[in-house]
Design an enzyme around this catalytic site. Structure first.
Site, PDB file in Angstrom:
ATOM      1  N   CYS A 120       0.552  -1.005   0.268  1.00 17.82           N
ATOM      2  CA  CYS A 120      -0.071  -0.142  -0.242  1.00 17.82           C
ATOM      3  C   CYS A 120       0.634   1.552   0.136  1.00 17.82           C
ATOM      4  O   CYS A 120      -0.023   2.508  -0.320  1.00 17.82           O
ATOM      5  CB  CYS A 120      -0.815   0.202   1.488  1.00 17.82           C
ATOM      6  SG  CYS A 120      -0.136   0.069   2.810  1.00 17.82           S
ATOM      7  N   CYS A 128      -3.111  -2.989  -1.182  1.00 12.21           N
ATOM      8  CA  CYS A 128      -2.538  -3.698  -0.704  1.00 12.21           C
ATOM      9  C   CYS A 128      -1.783  -4.467  -1.851  1.00 12.21           C
ATOM     10  O   CYS A 128      -1.308  -5.473  -0.870  1.00 12.21           O
ATOM     11  CB  CYS A 128      -2.719  -4.279   1.219  1.00 12.21           C
ATOM     12  SG  CYS A 128      -2.908  -3.176   2.637  1.00 12.21           S
ATOM     13  N   LYS A 193      -5.784  -9.156  11.547  1.00 18.18           N
ATOM     14  CA  LYS A 193      -5.809  -7.540  11.321  1.00 18.18           C
ATOM     15  C   LYS A 193      -6.654  -7.217  10.898  1.00 18.18           C
ATOM     16  O   LYS A 193      -7.566  -7.544   9.763  1.00 18.18           O
ATOM     17  CB  LYS A 193      -4.926  -6.819  10.631  1.00 18.18           C
ATOM     18  CG  LYS A 193      -4.739  -5.329   9.831  1.00 18.18           C
ATOM     19  CD  LYS A 193      -3.612  -5.413   9.251  1.00 18.18           C
ATOM     20  CE  LYS A 193      -3.340  -3.795   8.663  1.00 18.18           C
ATOM     21  NZ  LYS A 193      -2.203  -4.048   7.323  1.00 18.18           N
ATOM     22  N   GLU A 231      -8.077 -17.028  11.196  1.00 18.24           N
ATOM     23  CA  GLU A 231      -6.692 -16.987  10.901  1.00 18.24           C
ATOM     24  C   GLU A 231      -5.924 -17.514  11.069  1.00 18.24           C
ATOM     25  O   GLU A 231      -4.441 -17.431  10.731  1.00 18.24           O
ATOM     26  CB  GLU A 231      -7.082 -15.653  10.590  1.00 18.24           C
ATOM     27  CG  GLU A 231      -8.075 -15.049   9.505  1.00 18.24           C
ATOM     28  CD  GLU A 231      -6.932 -14.550   8.457  1.00 18.24           C
ATOM     29  OE1 GLU A 231      -6.413 -15.619   8.025  1.00 18.24           O
ATOM     30  OE2 GLU A 231      -8.048 -13.861   7.277  1.00 18.24           O
ATOM     31  N   LYS A 246      -3.663  -6.928  15.387  1.00 19.30           N
ATOM     32  CA  LYS A 246      -3.471  -5.922  15.728  1.00 19.30           C
ATOM     33  C   LYS A 246      -4.432  -4.623  15.190  1.00 19.30           C
ATOM     34  O   LYS A 246      -5.614  -5.475  14.241  1.00 19.30           O
ATOM     35  CB  LYS A 246      -2.542  -5.393  13.793  1.00 19.30           C
ATOM     36  CG  LYS A 246      -2.001  -3.496  13.753  1.00 19.30           C
ATOM     37  CD  LYS A 246      -1.886  -4.400  13.046  1.00 19.30           C
ATOM     38  CE  LYS A 246      -1.289  -2.608  11.957  1.00 19.30           C
ATOM     39  NZ  LYS A 246      -1.249  -2.284  10.250  1.00 19.30           N
TER      40      LYS A 246
HETATM   41  C1  PBG Z   1      -0.367  -1.595   5.662  1.00 20.30           C
HETATM   42  C2  PBG Z   1       0.020  -0.859   7.233  1.00 20.30           C
HETATM   43  C3  PBG Z   1      -0.890  -0.771   8.054  1.00 20.30           C
HETATM   44  C4  PBG Z   1       0.124  -0.492   9.443  1.00 20.30           C
HETATM   45  C5  PBG Z   1       1.265  -1.072   9.356  1.00 20.30           C
HETATM   46  N1  PBG Z   1       1.260  -2.065   7.774  1.00 20.30           N
HETATM   47  C6  PBG Z   1      -2.066   0.079   8.049  1.00 20.30           C
HETATM   48  C7  PBG Z   1      -3.021   0.052   7.295  1.00 20.30           C
HETATM   49  O1  PBG Z   1      -3.705  -1.448   6.880  1.00 20.30           O
HETATM   50  O2  PBG Z   1      -3.519   1.161   6.492  1.00 20.30           O
HETATM   51  C8  PBG Z   1      -0.494  -0.017  10.903  1.00 20.30           C
HETATM   52  C9  PBG Z   1       0.011   0.621  11.624  1.00 20.30           C
HETATM   53  C10 PBG Z   1      -0.621   1.858  12.837  1.00 20.30           C
HETATM   54  O3  PBG Z   1      -1.917   2.307  12.153  1.00 20.30           O
HETATM   55  O4  PBG Z   1      -0.049   2.170  12.873  1.00 20.30           O
HETATM   56  N2  PBG Z   1      -0.337  -2.475   5.636  1.00 20.30           N
HETATM   57 ZN    ZN Z   2      -1.428  -2.468   2.858  1.00 28.62          ZN
END
Ligand code: PBG
Ligand code: ZN
Length: 321
Positions: A120, A128, A193, A231, A246
């Site tokens: 991304c 992504c 996630k 997952e 996350k």
């Molecule tokens: C991208 C990614 C994201 C984060 C880490 N890698 C965000 C998203 O899905 O847009 C988030 C990290 C954060 O908010 O500190 N794949």
């Molecule tokens: Zn991403």
């Protein structure tokens, strides 16, 4: 008469310390870094006070400080010099991430380096993976993620961390690493996630917001917990070494459940929005920053996290000392 008085064990700090169940140490922490092209760049990220966009040599300087504080690892994110529809700068060995990984490995060999594997930040549409119409094509994206993971591992990453949420990516990345004889490079999978609003400051920082739609066709629905276990099971079966959840704070129920069901190390990502909320409230004098940060980190560990990826890592390491 009361025979049992829990307050007896709270009468002094020495006694409280003796019976304390959870202690945060610097060894639990990973600090995320944002690297950019150019030289002498050190620009504060507006929505993430005290976090910076760093050019490679400044990232190396910070990495030295991080190691000297005893923090074992950094996770490297990058802002590339060019973007296209497939995110090809993500596996360009001359991109800021690859150069930062190899420069940090050279300067601070004992520091564990985690590479964030996603597209991304590198695609012009901010999704992504590779698009097919408005849909992110799962299996085509896997081939690109393999290249990203291999390029980071060949640059010196000890761990690669796929954050894209494509199905089957752990197996695909494991296979590609092994084909390149990178058997000892670990995979820390962003297994659980969520499609969360807590990533907003990061998307400003990484210039990675989707240009249309959202990420709900690949990231998880915030309402689901059984699906989290599914997952996790899939990623372990595919060869993930460390399982990540996350965001952290709003999902500690998931952390606890996952911890009870698996034997792999569990990591949480204390994300940008969680950080920004604490920093904003602290800047207004509404909360005591040190106290709240340590309370949050302790709660993540109490819920079952072995590893905490956090923008507070440097401050926390100084406080723990
Ligand atoms: C991208 C990614 C994201 C984060 C880490 N890698 C965000 C998203 O899905 O847009 C988030 C990290 C954060 O908010 O500190 N794949
Ligand atoms: Zn991403």
């Amino acid at each position: 008469m009361m025979k049992i008085r829990p307050r007896r064990l709270r009468t002094s700090e020495q006694i409280r310390a003796m019976v304390r169940e959870t202690n945060i140490t610097v060894k639990d922490l990973i600090y995320p870094l944002f690297v950019v092209a150019g030289e002498h760049v050190r620009e504060e990220i507006p929505s993430m006070p005290n976090c910076y966009h760093l050019s490679v040599e400044n990232a190396v300087e910070l990495a030295k400080k991080i190691a000297s504080l005893g923090i074992p690892a950094v996770e490297v994110f990058g802002l590339p010099e060019y973007k296209d529809d497939i995110g090809s700068s993500a596996w360009d060995m001359k991109s800021p991430v690859q150069r930062a990984i190899s420069a940090i490995k050279k300067a601070v060999p004992e520091l564990v380096i985690v590479g964030d594997v996603c597209l991304c930040q590198y695609t012009n549409h901010g999704h992504c993976g590779k698009l097919c119409g408005n849909y992110v094509d799962n299996d085509e994206t896997l081939k690109l993620l393999q290249k990203v993971a291999v390029s980071q591992a060949e640059s010196g990453a000890d761990i690669v961390a796929p954050s894209d949420m494509m199905d089957g990516r752990v197996a695909a990345i494991r296979e590609a690493l092994d084909v390149h004889k990178l058997h000892n490079v670990s995979i820390m999978s962003y297994a659980v996630k969520y499609a969360s609003g807590y990533y907003a400051p990061f998307r400003d920082a990484a210039d990675s917001a989707p240009q249309f739609g959202d990420r709900k066709q690949y990231q998880m629905d915030v309402a689901n917990s059984r699906e989290a276990l599914k997952e996790v099971e899939l990623d372990i079966a595919e060869g993930a070494d460390i399982i990540m959840i996350k965001p952290a704070l709003a999902y500690l129920d998931i952390v606890k459940e996952v911890r009870q069901k698996i034997n792999n190390p569990v990591a949480v990502y204390n994300v940008s929005g969680e950080y920004a909320m604490v920093k904003a409230a602290a800047a207004n004098g509404w909360i005591d920053e040190q106290r709240i940060v340590m309370e949050n980190l302790t709660s993540m560990k109490r819920a079952g996290a072995d590893i905490i990826i956090t923008y507070h890592a440097i401050d926390a390491a100084e406080w723990i000392r």
